[in-house]
Design a protein around this motif. Sequence first.
Motif, mmCIF file in Angstrom:
data_model
loop_
_atom_site.group_PDB
_atom_site.id
_atom_site.type_symbol
_atom_site.label_atom_id
_atom_site.label_comp_id
_atom_site.label_asym_id
_atom_site.label_seq_id
_atom_site.Cartn_x
_atom_site.Cartn_y
_atom_site.Cartn_z
ATOM 1 N N THR A 294 0.864 -1.180 0.000
ATOM 2 C CA THR A 294 0.000 0.000 0.000
ATOM 3 C C THR A 294 0.901 1.229 0.000
ATOM 4 N N VAL A 295 0.736 2.078 -1.002
ATOM 5 C CA VAL A 295 1.520 3.305 -1.101
ATOM 6 C C VAL A 295 0.610 4.477 -0.778
ATOM 7 N N VAL A 296 1.042 5.328 0.165
ATOM 8 C CA VAL A 296 0.291 6.543 0.471
ATOM 9 C C VAL A 296 1.246 7.726 0.376
ATOM 10 N N HIS A 297 0.778 8.792 -0.241
ATOM 11 C CA HIS A 297 1.630 9.966 -0.430
ATOM 12 C C HIS A 297 0.794 11.223 -0.249
ATOM 13 N N ALA A 298 1.404 12.236 0.383
ATOM 14 C CA ALA A 298 0.757 13.534 0.571
ATOM 15 C C ALA A 298 1.626 14.615 -0.047
ATOM 16 N N ASP A 299 0.988 15.545 -0.755
ATOM 17 C CA ASP A 299 1.740 16.607 -1.403
ATOM 18 C C ASP A 299 0.894 17.874 -1.444
ATOM 19 N N ARG A 300 1.579 18.981 -1.762
ATOM 20 C CA ARG A 300 0.862 20.248 -1.849
ATOM 21 C C ARG A 300 -0.159 20.217 -2.981
ATOM 22 N N ALA A 301 0.292 19.803 -4.168
ATOM 23 C CA ALA A 301 -0.564 19.821 -5.352
ATOM 24 C C ALA A 301 0.029 18.881 -6.390
ATOM 25 N N PRO A 302 -0.729 18.523 -7.415
ATOM 26 C CA PRO A 302 -0.165 17.675 -8.471
ATOM 27 C C PRO A 302 1.089 18.266 -9.097
ATOM 28 N N ARG A 303 1.158 19.574 -9.231
ATOM 29 C CA ARG A 303 2.316 20.194 -9.879
ATOM 30 C C ARG A 303 3.584 20.073 -9.046
ATOM 31 N N THR A 304 3.454 19.835 -7.735
ATOM 32 C CA THR A 304 4.624 19.700 -6.864
ATOM 33 C C THR A 304 4.972 18.247 -6.564
ATOM 34 N N HIS A 305 4.183 17.317 -7.082
ATOM 35 C CA HIS A 305 4.357 15.895 -6.779
ATOM 36 C C HIS A 305 5.439 15.313 -7.675
ATOM 37 N N ALA A 306 6.656 15.209 -7.149
ATOM 38 C CA ALA A 306 7.779 14.670 -7.919
ATOM 39 C C ALA A 306 7.604 13.171 -8.144
ATOM 40 N N LEU A 307 8.044 12.695 -9.308
ATOM 41 C CA LEU A 307 8.046 11.273 -9.652
ATOM 42 C C LEU A 307 6.643 10.677 -9.683
ATOM 43 N N ARG A 308 5.659 11.521 -9.950
ATOM 44 C CA ARG A 308 4.261 11.070 -9.943
ATOM 45 C C ARG A 308 4.005 10.026 -11.029
ATOM 46 N N ALA A 309 4.476 10.294 -12.259
ATOM 47 C CA ALA A 309 4.258 9.347 -13.350
ATOM 48 C C ALA A 309 4.971 8.025 -13.077
ATOM 49 N N GLU A 310 6.156 8.112 -12.473
ATOM 50 C CA GLU A 310 6.897 6.893 -12.161
ATOM 51 C C GLU A 310 6.179 6.073 -11.092
ATOM 52 N N LEU A 311 5.569 6.755 -10.128
ATOM 53 C CA LEU A 311 4.783 6.053 -9.119
ATOM 54 C C LEU A 311 3.658 5.268 -9.783
ATOM 55 N N ASP A 312 2.925 5.909 -10.681
ATOM 56 C CA ASP A 312 1.818 5.234 -11.363
ATOM 57 C C ASP A 312 2.320 4.027 -12.148
ATOM 58 N N SER A 313 3.448 4.181 -12.841
ATOM 59 C CA SER A 313 3.997 3.093 -13.635
ATOM 60 C C SER A 313 4.411 1.913 -12.774
ATOM 61 N N LEU A 314 5.077 2.200 -11.659
ATOM 62 C CA LEU A 314 5.538 1.118 -10.786
ATOM 63 C C LEU A 314 4.374 0.399 -10.128
ATOM 64 N N VAL A 315 3.369 1.131 -9.703
ATOM 65 C CA VAL A 315 2.195 0.506 -9.096
ATOM 66 C C VAL A 315 1.516 -0.424 -10.098
ATOM 67 N N ALA A 316 1.463 0.005 -11.361
ATOM 68 C CA ALA A 316 0.835 -0.821 -12.391
ATOM 69 C C ALA A 316 1.611 -2.115 -12.631
ATOM 70 N N ARG A 317 2.926 -2.102 -12.371
ATOM 71 C CA ARG A 317 3.753 -3.286 -12.597
ATOM 72 C C ARG A 317 3.703 -4.278 -11.438
ATOM 73 N N LEU A 318 3.214 -3.852 -10.294
ATOM 74 C CA LEU A 318 3.198 -4.705 -9.105
ATOM 75 C C LEU A 318 1.776 -5.204 -8.879
ATOM 76 N N PRO A 319 1.569 -6.521 -8.911
ATOM 77 C CA PRO A 319 0.203 -7.066 -8.956
ATOM 78 C C PRO A 319 -0.634 -6.841 -7.704
ATOM 79 N N GLN A 320 -0.021 -6.708 -6.557
ATOM 80 C CA GLN A 320 -0.790 -6.541 -5.323
ATOM 81 C C GLN A 320 -0.497 -5.192 -4.670
#
Length: 395
Positions: A294-320
Amino acid sequence: MLSESSAATVRATLPAVGAAIGEITTVFYDRLFEAHPELLRDLFNRGNQANGSQKQALAGSIAAFAGALLERPDERPDAMLGRIAHKHASLGITRDQYKVVHTHLFAAIAQVLGEAVTPEVAAAWDEVYWLMANALAAIEERLYAEAGAADGDTWREYRVESRHRETDDVLTFVVRPTDGAAVPSFRPGQYVSVRVELADGARQIRQYSLSGAPEGALRFTVKNVGGTPAGEVSRHLHERVREGDVIPVSAPFGDVFLEDGDAPLLLASAGIGCTPMIGMLTHLAATGSRRPVTVVHADRAPRTHALRAELDSLVARLPQTDAHVWYEEPQGPWPAERTGLLDLSTVEIPAGTTAYLCGPLPFLRAARAQLLAAGVAAADIHYEVFGPDLWLAQG
């Protein structure tokens, strides 16, 4: 560990020493840097000295170590010692430097406490200091041996292969050893030190979490720290260091890293605290892990969220694996329950979860309290904080 006679003296004087420890550390650093200005210029973080956080950390760690010796005389406070030793190893601290610290620290104690420092009191606190210093030095020497640098010099030159902008104030650097040799092994979640020479000639050092593992290279992500004082090294890296430049980088260190196993994981971060979590997720994806995450992250806004696309990609690669993100200032449609500050009461946390946290101290306190309330065992909650660990120093 602490002799009975010294324990009685330390117990009797701890309230007075604790009350004055802030003043003692201020006098200590003044004396130390007057005698050794090169330490402030080339070793100590000038920003943390300016804002007082390093002084608070030193003061708190000494008092906390003494308190631990009294409360649990048959146990060594390994969590505190390990955290400090890894940071020291990333800076190249060696045993002889503890003698320099001792000279100026005990001169500061005598100056602040005056006649209250009897020979008996001085001997008792001397014992506390050397128990802590020798334990740290032993751990650091082991870390150097494991890194293949018995003399404490773990620095190597790396060439910047690429730099990639993540957000307006966050860059990712990929660096490769100039000698062509293999990069050192590391555990997901660890950090390296980076040393730069600033305009005034100072050679300042900062630690950055490894946010990935490119083949034959290291990758770290740097936020350009604003405020007063602003981040000297982060600003230099952003403004001055380009592709092709060579910078000294230490071997990886850090006592908070992803342990092997099959227990469910929770990775919680805020802001730039996402970097070690991305490193952990990268490792899990590369090894084909099927652990529930389970990944949880808090940020100011989408524009300040570093590595956001990479987070989505890695989550998609991990089945659970699933991810939950909170934004204080969402842009466009965003769920109300994920707006504002992190709230783990809305997240299902499996029994037996091991949690890793990284972010600013208020976030760590809130997340840890919520995890404890959810039934996660205190021993299964691990955290990394950027800068001096004021939380650990509070005992």
